[in-house]
Design a protein around this motif. Structure first.
Motif, short mmCIF file in Angstrom:
data_model
loop_
_atom_site.label_atom_id
_atom_site.label_comp_id
_atom_site.label_asym_id
_atom_site.label_seq_id
_atom_site.Cartn_x
_atom_site.Cartn_y
_atom_site.Cartn_z
N LYS A 67 -8.09 -31.16 -2.60
CA LYS A 67 -6.99 -29.98 -2.89
C LYS A 67 -6.49 -29.38 -1.80
N ILE A 68 -7.57 -28.65 -1.13
CA ILE A 68 -7.14 -27.84 -0.12
C ILE A 68 -6.82 -28.72 1.33
N ARG A 69 -7.32 -30.02 1.44
CA ARG A 69 -6.97 -30.97 2.70
C ARG A 69 -5.66 -31.13 2.41
N SER A 70 -5.17 -31.54 1.38
CA SER A 70 -3.74 -32.45 0.91
C SER A 70 -2.88 -31.11 0.67
N GLY A 71 -3.27 -29.83 0.60
CA GLY A 71 -2.11 -28.67 0.21
C GLY A 71 -1.87 -28.16 1.36
N LYS A 72 -0.75 -27.48 1.22
CA LYS A 72 -0.06 -26.69 2.29
C LYS A 72 -0.48 -24.99 2.63
N GLN A 73 -1.03 -24.44 1.50
CA GLN A 73 -1.25 -23.13 1.58
C GLN A 73 -2.60 -22.81 2.75
N GLU A 74 -3.50 -23.40 2.71
CA GLU A 74 -4.94 -23.31 3.29
C GLU A 74 -5.32 -24.36 4.14
N LYS A 75 -5.88 -24.20 5.35
CA LYS A 75 -6.39 -25.36 6.15
C LYS A 75 -7.74 -25.59 5.52
N PRO A 76 -8.42 -26.82 5.80
CA PRO A 76 -9.75 -26.83 5.06
C PRO A 76 -10.73 -26.03 6.07
N PHE A 77 -10.51 -25.87 7.24
CA PHE A 77 -11.39 -25.43 8.05
C PHE A 77 -10.90 -24.84 9.38
N HIS A 78 -11.16 -23.87 10.26
CA HIS A 78 -10.47 -23.36 11.36
C HIS A 78 -11.58 -23.46 12.67
N GLY A 144 -14.61 -12.66 -5.48
CA GLY A 144 -14.07 -11.98 -6.30
C GLY A 144 -12.74 -12.10 -6.58
N SER A 145 -12.14 -13.01 -6.34
CA SER A 145 -10.55 -13.35 -6.27
C SER A 145 -9.96 -13.43 -7.87
N LYS A 146 -8.79 -12.58 -8.12
CA LYS A 146 -8.35 -12.64 -9.33
C LYS A 146 -7.51 -13.71 -9.66
N ARG A 147 -7.06 -14.49 -8.67
CA ARG A 147 -6.19 -15.63 -8.71
C ARG A 147 -6.91 -17.02 -8.37
N GLY A 148 -6.80 -18.23 -9.16
CA GLY A 148 -7.41 -19.31 -8.88
C GLY A 148 -8.90 -19.23 -9.11
N LEU A 149 -9.71 -19.96 -8.05
CA LEU A 149 -11.12 -19.76 -8.18
C LEU A 149 -11.51 -18.33 -7.78
N ASP A 150 -12.51 -18.03 -8.31
CA ASP A 150 -13.22 -16.38 -7.79
C ASP A 150 -13.52 -16.45 -6.69
N THR A 151 -14.12 -17.57 -6.09
CA THR A 151 -14.38 -17.89 -4.75
C THR A 151 -13.71 -18.93 -4.34
N ARG A 152 -13.04 -18.74 -3.25
CA ARG A 152 -11.90 -19.67 -2.63
C ARG A 152 -11.94 -19.75 -1.10
N VAL A 153 -11.02 -20.66 -0.80
CA VAL A 153 -10.82 -20.64 0.98
C VAL A 153 -9.53 -19.65 0.90
#
Length: 430
Positions: A67-78, A144-153
């Motif tokens: 999902k992260i790799r094919s998405g545009k919001q976040e990169k899988p890694f830096h 502790g994220s309130k949006r999406g997964l509580d632990t996310r990229v």
């Protein structure tokens, strides 16, 4: 500098034209973990929690990495790449180049502890190119994220947790963090007698007015950041104070409850003591009679046939024995046995009361010890609260907050690594 990153190139699964394979054995591989394993380690539990809350099947996430790799919001890694000097003054085959490699090695060893929210999965020091340089690949994450997964990229939130707050367009979290890491590297260089020569920025020449406007913008952004930091710190301190006050209130309630229990136990013990005294008095009063009854009962406990002698040959004697003496003795024996049973019951009740009295006193002693223990805990907590206030005054609120936040992130990272190891061992056993 930061880059897109090529893990296969960094691990030398293939050699580019600018590498010297004869020197590849000089390279240092700090870690080279499959990124999918890292995603399982960091996000599987959060993904399970997220999917369990989704009523619609199309909203569930099957593979978070994809999902992260094919998405545009976040990169899988830096990736961050660090280099000291260039081929003219720090060539890898020279003594200066070896010194640069040593400095980069020292820098790398503290990178993960310094940046607990940037999970390093691939890190390589390259000595087979013109100049020694370090590649560090990491997955930024937040909890502790309130949006999406509580632990996310999230690069922005991961750097924010490290204390880097975005300001102007030029003062992003990433730019601030890169500048801070350069300062870390510069401090290690200085320890080895190498001074960082800053060659200025890449910004175009500005007029005096534009320059002053840009400086004012930076100052305003810095003040806004300081204000946000103070507000966040104030909230944190209120939370800490509330935590300590709640602990103190809980201990005071426990002390009050223990006092109440002790008072009730004292009351029960006094009542038991009075009852014991009453029974002791009664037993003392009836003891001589009881002993006499025991003796009398023992003497006349046999069958009346054996106690009374046979009558003489006269009919009148037998008549006296059967009609008067024998019934009278039977009545006496019935009374004596009844009295003796009453005595045994009274003696048993006295023993029960004695044990109840002992248990009550034991409870009183236990409650006394607990009250003393709670008082000691209360005193220790007040002392710790005072020490915390002294440390805060000495080091400053901002530093204390940063230390607390970093330690929390370090503890969380260590727990995640331990869970990952356990899951890996479980998969291995299966």
């Amino acid at each position: 500098m930061t880059g897109k990153g090529s893990v296969n190139h960094n691990s030398r699964k293939f050699h580019a034209k600018n590498t010297d394979p004869k020197r590849s054995h000089w390279n240092v591989e700090y870690c080279n973990q499959d990124i999918r394993e890292v995603y399982h380690e960091l996000f599987d539990e959060a993904l399970e929690r997220y999917n369990s809350k989704q009523a619609r099947k199309d909203r569930k996430i099957e593979d978070y990495y994809e999902k992260i790799r094919s998405g545009k919001q976040e990169k899988p890694f830096h990736e961050i790449i660090l280099q000291i000097g260039d081929k003219d003054n720090m060539r890898a085959t020279t003594k200066e180049g070896q010194m640069a490699a040593k400095i980069l090695d020292e820098y790398m060893k503290n990178f993960q502890r310094r940046n607990p929210t940037l999970r390093v999965f691939s890190a390589h020091l390259h000595m087979d190119e013109a100049t020694p340089h370090l590649h560090i690949d990491f997955v930024p994450y937040t909890t502790g994220s309130k949006r999406g997964l509580d632990t996310r990229v999230s690069l922005k939130q991961a750097l924010s947790a490290l204390g880097f707050k975005g300001g102007t367009r030029m003062e992003t979290e990433l730019n601030q963090w890169v500048a801070a890491e350069k300062q870390q590297l510069a401090s290690i260089m200085l320890e080895h007698g190498i001074e960082w020569e800053q060659k200025g920025t890449h910004e175009k020449h500005l007029s005096l007015l534009d320059f002053e406007k840009q400086e004012r913008i930076k100052e305003v952004a810095a003040l806004e950041e300081q204000k946000a930091g103070l507000e966040e710190h104030n909230a944190t301190m209120q939370e800490v104070n509330k935590k300590w006050l709640n602990q103190l209130e809980n201990i005071e309630r426990e002390i009050s409850y223990a006092h109440e229990n002790r008072a009730e136990a004292d009351k029960q013990a006094d009542q038991a003591k009075k009852k014991v005294a009453q029974y002791e008095k009664k037993l003392t009063e009836i003891a001589p009679m009881v002993k006499e009854m025991e003796r009398f009962a023992e003497k006349y406990s046999a069958d009346p046939e054996e106690v009374l002698p046979e009558a003489g040959t006269l009919e009148t004697g037998k008549s006296y024995r059967e009609k008067k003496a024998k019934p009278l003795i039977e009545k006496i024996m019935t009374v004596l046995r009844s009295v003796y049973r009453a005595y045994l019951d009274l003696s048993r009740r006295f023993n029960d009361m004695q044990r109840s009295y002992e248990r009550a006193w034991s409870k009183v002693n236990s409650l006394t010890d607990r009250v003393e223990e709670l008082w000691n805990e209360n005193r220790a907590l007040k002392e710790r609260l005072g020490d915390f206030s002294r440390v805060e005054r000495a080091l400053g609120r901002d530093m204390i907050e940063n230390i607390v936040q970093k330690e929390k992130m370090i503890e969380l990272a260590e727990k995640e690594q331990k869970r990952a190891k356990r899951r890996k061992m479980d998969r291995g056993e299966r």
